[in-house]
Design a protein around this motif. Structure first.
Motif, PDB file in Angstrom:
ATOM      1  N   VAL A 157       0.864  -1.185   0.000  1.00 46.36           N
ATOM      2  CA  VAL A 157       0.000   0.000   0.000  1.00 46.36           C
ATOM      3  C   VAL A 157       0.899   1.232   0.000  1.00 46.36           C
ATOM      4  CG1 VAL A 157      -1.733   1.324   1.258  1.00 46.36           C
ATOM      5  CG2 VAL A 157      -1.862  -1.172   1.223  1.00 46.36           C
ATOM      6  N   PHE A 158       0.672   2.132  -0.954  1.00 46.72           N
ATOM      7  CA  PHE A 158       1.436   3.379  -1.027  1.00 46.72           C
ATOM      8  C   PHE A 158       0.951   4.333   0.064  1.00 46.72           C
ATOM      9  CE2 PHE A 158       1.528   7.768  -2.747  1.00 46.72           C
ATOM     10  CZ  PHE A 158       2.905   7.951  -2.779  1.00 46.72           C
ATOM     11  N   LEU A 159       1.896   4.921   0.822  1.00 45.24           N
ATOM     12  CA  LEU A 159       1.539   5.828   1.914  1.00 45.24           C
ATOM     13  C   LEU A 159       1.697   7.293   1.520  1.00 45.24           C
ATOM     14  CD1 LEU A 159       3.152   3.966   4.961  1.00 45.24           C
ATOM     15  CD2 LEU A 159       0.773   3.873   4.153  1.00 45.24           C
ATOM     16  N   ARG A 160       2.876   7.689   1.104  1.00 46.91           N
ATOM     17  CA  ARG A 160       3.109   9.089   0.753  1.00 46.91           C
ATOM     18  C   ARG A 160       4.431   9.241   0.008  1.00 46.91           C
ATOM     19  NH1 ARG A 160       3.360   8.394   6.124  1.00 46.91           N
ATOM     20  NH2 ARG A 160       5.354   8.661   7.203  1.00 46.91           N
ATOM     21  N   GLU A 161       4.592  10.422  -0.573  1.00 48.46           N
ATOM     22  CA  GLU A 161       5.806  10.762  -1.310  1.00 48.46           C
ATOM     23  C   GLU A 161       6.346  12.085  -0.776  1.00 48.46           C
ATOM     24  OE1 GLU A 161       7.249  11.929  -5.881  1.00 48.46           O
ATOM     25  OE2 GLU A 161       5.148  11.464  -5.444  1.00 48.46           O
TER      26      GLU A 161
END
Length: 235
Positions: A157-161
């Motif tokens: 799951v992608f959280l943030r950049e």
């Protein structure tokens, strides 16, 4: 000193943080005729970070008493957050290995490393949520083991950049363990006849090469202008 080099190396880079979840299903372990394990646990590790399953008994199969399995009737889930950095030249995510390690837990509580396999988390990182079925062949690290295979599901799951130097992108465990041999089990985890000395020498050489690479990257970074930030792309 190592943490300073890491911070300098990340200047002008972008980073993305992901949540990975592994769901364990089955572990198959083949031993020699002279030994059998007590209970087995799986360690998901990078440097000093260790996520460990509860030890479960190894059950030999009817067809082959030297080959046994550990089955999770209810899959055991473990989570780690992983920050991946973007190469400022290729704009691609950089490699980062997390290692699956099988340990025997004796009745006395002593742990012995039996087999291990690195997994490059970059391969399973994606902006969109993903789920991958893995069947991993682990390399024996003890002469008591013939082979091992781990079956599991890996979810991402992608959280943030953000910028690689942003506080919420920093991994303190990673920064504090630059020169830590946490990827290699301690001496008491190995049998006396196992090739611990050779593994330690290989690890030391790897650390020297890593430091040399960091210095080269820092030198190049100083001589180049700041790279323009670009949005993070998918896989």
């Amino acid at each position: 000193m190592g943490s300073v080099w890491k911070r300098l190396q990340r200047v002008n880079k972008r980073a993305a943080k992901f949540q990975f979840t592994v769901s364990y299903h089955q572990l198959t372990l083949e031993t020699t005729s002279k030994w059998k394990p007590n209970k087995l646990s799986v360690v998901w590790t990078r440097r000093t970070r260790r996520v460990i399953t509860d030890p479960l008994p190894w059950e030999p199969t009817m067809k082959d008493p030297l080959k046994g399995v550990v089955v999770w009737a209810i899959p055991e889930n473990k989570e780690v957050s992983v920050t991946l950095f973007k190469d400022s030249r290729t704009q691609e995510l950089e490699d980062k290995d997390w290692t699956f390690v099988v340990e025997d837990v004796a009745s006395t509580g002593k742990k012995r490393q039996l087999a291990a396999a690195p997994v490059n988390m970059k391969k399973y990182a994606s902006i969109e949520s993903t789920q991958s079925q893995l069947k991993i062949s682990l390399r024996p690290t003890s002469k008591k083991i013939v082979g091992a295979t781990l079956e599991c599901t890996l979810s991402c799951v992608f959280l943030r950049e953000g910028k690689a130097t942003d506080e919420d992108m920093q991994s303190m465990a990673s920064l504090m363990s630059v020169n830590n041999n946490g990827d290699i089990a301690t001496l008491e985890d190995f049998d006396e006849e196992d090739e611990f000395e050779e593994i330690s020498q290989q690890q030391s050489l790897k650390e020297v090469l890593d430091l040399t690479t960091q210095i080269d990257l820092l030198t190049n970074s100083i001589s180049e202008s700041e790279f323009a930030s670009t949005p993070m792309s998918g896989k």
